[in-house]
Design a protein around this motif. Structure first.
Motif, PDB file in Angstrom:
ATOM      1  N   VAL A  99      39.532  51.243  29.390  1.00  0.00           N
ATOM      2  CA  VAL A  99      39.662  51.867  30.736  1.00  0.00           C
ATOM      3  C   VAL A  99      39.434  50.873  31.834  1.00  0.00           C
ATOM      4  O   VAL A  99      40.287  50.699  32.890  1.00  0.00           O
ATOM      5  CB  VAL A  99      38.840  53.209  30.837  1.00  0.00           C
ATOM      6  CG1 VAL A  99      38.940  53.463  32.475  1.00  0.00           C
ATOM      7  CG2 VAL A  99      39.317  54.257  29.940  1.00  0.00           C
ATOM      8  N   SER A 100      38.293  50.189  31.716  1.00  0.00           N
ATOM      9  CA  SER A 100      38.223  49.108  32.784  1.00  0.00           C
ATOM     10  C   SER A 100      39.237  48.014  32.700  1.00  0.00           C
ATOM     11  O   SER A 100      39.538  47.716  34.071  1.00  0.00           O
ATOM     12  CB  SER A 100      36.699  48.363  32.448  1.00  0.00           C
ATOM     13  OG  SER A 100      35.604  49.292  32.247  1.00  0.00           O
ATOM     14  N   THR A 101      39.682  47.537  31.690  1.00  0.00           N
ATOM     15  CA  THR A 101      40.731  46.739  31.492  1.00  0.00           C
ATOM     16  C   THR A 101      42.323  47.211  32.528  1.00  0.00           C
ATOM     17  O   THR A 101      42.815  46.565  33.225  1.00  0.00           O
ATOM     18  CB  THR A 101      41.228  46.081  30.224  1.00  0.00           C
ATOM     19  OG1 THR A 101      40.085  45.773  29.575  1.00  0.00           O
ATOM     20  CG2 THR A 101      42.194  45.229  30.064  1.00  0.00           C
ATOM     21  N   SER A 102      42.329  48.435  31.895  1.00  0.00           N
ATOM     22  CA  SER A 102      43.596  48.998  32.696  1.00  0.00           C
ATOM     23  C   SER A 102      43.525  49.139  34.310  1.00  0.00           C
ATOM     24  O   SER A 102      44.385  48.783  34.985  1.00  0.00           O
ATOM     25  CB  SER A 102      43.573  50.468  32.009  1.00  0.00           C
ATOM     26  OG  SER A 102      44.872  51.178  32.838  1.00  0.00           O
ATOM     27  N   ILE A 103      42.061  49.580  34.727  1.00  0.00           N
ATOM     28  CA  ILE A 103      41.957  49.886  36.109  1.00  0.00           C
ATOM     29  C   ILE A 103      41.876  48.487  36.773  1.00  0.00           C
ATOM     30  O   ILE A 103      42.608  48.125  37.945  1.00  0.00           O
ATOM     31  CB  ILE A 103      40.591  50.309  36.201  1.00  0.00           C
ATOM     32  CG1 ILE A 103      40.394  51.633  35.838  1.00  0.00           C
ATOM     33  CG2 ILE A 103      40.105  50.225  37.802  1.00  0.00           C
ATOM     34  CD1 ILE A 103      41.415  52.734  36.638  1.00  0.00           C
ATOM     35  N   GLU A 104      41.397  47.262  36.156  1.00  0.00           N
ATOM     36  CA  GLU A 104      41.373  45.993  36.562  1.00  0.00           C
ATOM     37  C   GLU A 104      42.960  45.335  36.722  1.00  0.00           C
ATOM     38  O   GLU A 104      42.998  44.900  37.745  1.00  0.00           O
ATOM     39  CB  GLU A 104      40.514  44.875  35.698  1.00  0.00           C
ATOM     40  CG  GLU A 104      39.174  45.398  36.017  1.00  0.00           C
ATOM     41  CD  GLU A 104      38.752  45.210  37.444  1.00  0.00           C
ATOM     42  OE1 GLU A 104      39.029  44.436  38.376  1.00  0.00           O
ATOM     43  OE2 GLU A 104      37.743  45.973  37.723  1.00  0.00           O
ATOM     44  N   ALA A 105      43.706  45.787  35.860  1.00  0.00           N
ATOM     45  CA  ALA A 105      45.252  45.361  35.726  1.00  0.00           C
ATOM     46  C   ALA A 105      45.858  46.117  37.086  1.00  0.00           C
ATOM     47  O   ALA A 105      46.671  45.404  37.784  1.00  0.00           O
ATOM     48  CB  ALA A 105      45.816  45.774  34.454  1.00  0.00           C
ATOM     49  N   GLN A 106      45.712  47.230  37.517  1.00  0.00           N
ATOM     50  CA  GLN A 106      46.387  48.004  38.262  1.00  0.00           C
ATOM     51  C   GLN A 106      45.875  47.316  39.857  1.00  0.00           C
ATOM     52  O   GLN A 106      46.529  47.398  40.779  1.00  0.00           O
ATOM     53  CB  GLN A 106      45.662  49.401  38.224  1.00  0.00           C
ATOM     54  CG  GLN A 106      46.485  50.188  37.115  1.00  0.00           C
ATOM     55  CD  GLN A 106      46.084  51.549  36.992  1.00  0.00           C
ATOM     56  OE1 GLN A 106      46.374  52.337  37.926  1.00  0.00           O
ATOM     57  NE2 GLN A 106      45.655  51.926  36.019  1.00  0.00           N
ATOM     58  N   ILE A 107      44.417  46.996  39.798  1.00  0.00           N
ATOM     59  CA  ILE A 107      43.794  46.410  40.851  1.00  0.00           C
ATOM     60  C   ILE A 107      44.683  45.102  41.456  1.00  0.00           C
ATOM     61  O   ILE A 107      44.683  44.702  42.389  1.00  0.00           O
ATOM     62  CB  ILE A 107      42.469  46.232  40.782  1.00  0.00           C
ATOM     63  CG1 ILE A 107      41.755  47.692  40.782  1.00  0.00           C
ATOM     64  CG2 ILE A 107      41.760  45.549  42.204  1.00  0.00           C
ATOM     65  CD1 ILE A 107      40.095  47.594  40.578  1.00  0.00           C
ATOM     66  N   GLN A 108      45.002  44.359  40.119  1.00  0.00           N
ATOM     67  CA  GLN A 108      45.357  42.967  40.334  1.00  0.00           C
ATOM     68  C   GLN A 108      46.839  43.219  41.030  1.00  0.00           C
ATOM     69  O   GLN A 108      47.487  42.664  41.773  1.00  0.00           O
ATOM     70  CB  GLN A 108      45.473  42.439  39.053  1.00  0.00           C
ATOM     71  CG  GLN A 108      44.238  41.905  38.448  1.00  0.00           C
ATOM     72  CD  GLN A 108      43.464  40.661  39.364  1.00  0.00           C
ATOM     73  OE1 GLN A 108      44.355  39.939  40.091  1.00  0.00           O
ATOM     74  NE2 GLN A 108      42.243  40.667  39.618  1.00  0.00           N
ATOM     75  N   ILE A 109      47.513  43.988  40.400  1.00  0.00           N
ATOM     76  CA  ILE A 109      48.832  44.317  41.002  1.00  0.00           C
ATOM     77  C   ILE A 109      48.852  44.813  42.576  1.00  0.00           C
ATOM     78  O   ILE A 109      49.625  44.335  43.266  1.00  0.00           O
ATOM     79  CB  ILE A 109      49.588  45.510  40.177  1.00  0.00           C
ATOM     80  CG1 ILE A 109      49.840  45.319  38.630  1.00  0.00           C
ATOM     81  CG2 ILE A 109      50.911  46.197  40.677  1.00  0.00           C
ATOM     82  CD1 ILE A 109      50.337  46.505  37.950  1.00  0.00           C
TER      83      ILE A 109
END
Length: 311
Positions: free
Chosen positions: A136-146
């Motif tokens: 979940v954390s990885t997914s959230i961080e990927a969205q934040i990077q976008i």
């Protein structure tokens, strides 16, 4: 219902195994949620022919999965199918009501997931909960990077909210497990009973989803949970917030199901079935779930469908 093996029963055994294999590879390559109904062929076979046929068909399909995917997928599918199909076969043969059957299977699936988590933690040192948190954390961080790459101004609060959602997701894992297990039991129950009815197995009652109704004492359960949480909070119990969230999620899901049933009950004669199904899916996707939750809650109190039938 007989356990006798003959040419027809063996054909059905092989057909059930082939169907299960097809479902498995559909879930792997095309549609992951198809795995929910992997046990359905064994339920149908078990109710019609008996436990031995169902288990042998499961072993046959597991052998085919092993040849193509190895032990990991085989053992997982074998245990999953047994945990879902055997209790459902027993419940259907004993003539249990739909909701009771689904609750039994839901409990079995929850026990399976918790048990496997404990076993994997003890034997392999694998923490499934920690793995879920990392995913979940990885997914959230990927969205934040976008979002960062889009150079949108004043997104600090949004990023903080997204990061805090990880904590929320971890808190509601028990209710998410319940919702997943209940969904699995519902899909397998309705599909199995529909197939049994279609092949002429007339003793099986196939309830229409628009008649789905929670037990009459569901509201008492809600009140008891609220009072219990209040007492725990006064006693200084440290996890009342997490407990409240999970209970709210679980009851909201149940009331949403009843709300969907009420909506279908009133709209089924006014809409084409395909259009009605699309309408229901679209309203759920566009986050109108609260509407169904309130309908389900009020139907539990006032029993709208009963009043409609009396008219």
């Amino acid at each position: 219902m007989t356990e006798n093996f003959n040419k027809h029963s063996i054909k059905e055994l092989i057909l059930a195994a082939f169907t299960a294999i097809l479902i498995y590879y559909t879930s792997v390559s095309i549609f992951p949620f198809a795995i929910f109904v992997f046990p359905t062929p064994f339920v149908v076979l078990g109710v019609k022919r008996g436990y031995q046929h169902s288990i042998l068909s499961l072993i046959l399909s597991s052998g085919a999965i092993y040849l193509l995917d190895g032990w990991a997928g085989t053992i997982m599918m074998l245990v999953y199918a047994i945990i879902v199909s055997i209790p459902m076969i027993i419940a259907l043969k004993k003539g249990f009501k739909a909701f009771k059957t689904m609750v039994i299977v839901t409990a079995c699936v929850c026990i399976l997931v918790v048990g496997l988590s404990v076993i994997m933690s003890v034997t392999e040192g694998i923490d499934i909960v920690k793995g879920f948190e990392d995913a979940v954390s990885t997914s959230i961080e990927a969205q934040i990077q976008i979002i960062n790459k889009m150079n949108i101004p004043q997104t600090g609060d949004l990023k903080d909210m997204m990061r805090s959602s990880v904590t929320l997701m971890m808190a509601i894992i028990p209710s998410l497990l319940f919702i997943m297990a209940m969904s699995i039991s519902m899909f397998n129950y309705y599909l199995s009973t529909t197939v049994l009815r279609r092949i002429g197995f007339g003793i099986i009652d196939v309830p229409k989803f628009y008649n789905f109704k929670l037990p009459s004492d569901i509201l008492k359960g809600v009140v008891i949970c609220i009072v219990g949480i209040f007492i725990f909070d006064k006693m200084g119990f440290g996890y009342t917030t997490e407990l409240s969230l999970n209970i709210m999620m679980a009851f909201s899901f149940l009331f949403m199901l009843q709300g969907l049933a009420v909506a279908i009950f009133y709209l089924r004669k006014k809409m084409n079935p395909i259009v009605l199904n699309i309408f229901i899916v679209v309203t759920i996707i566009f986050n109108i779930r609260m509407f169904y939750i309130f309908i389900g809650l009020f139907d539990s109190i006032f029993n709208f469908r009963y009043r409609k039938r009396r008219e």
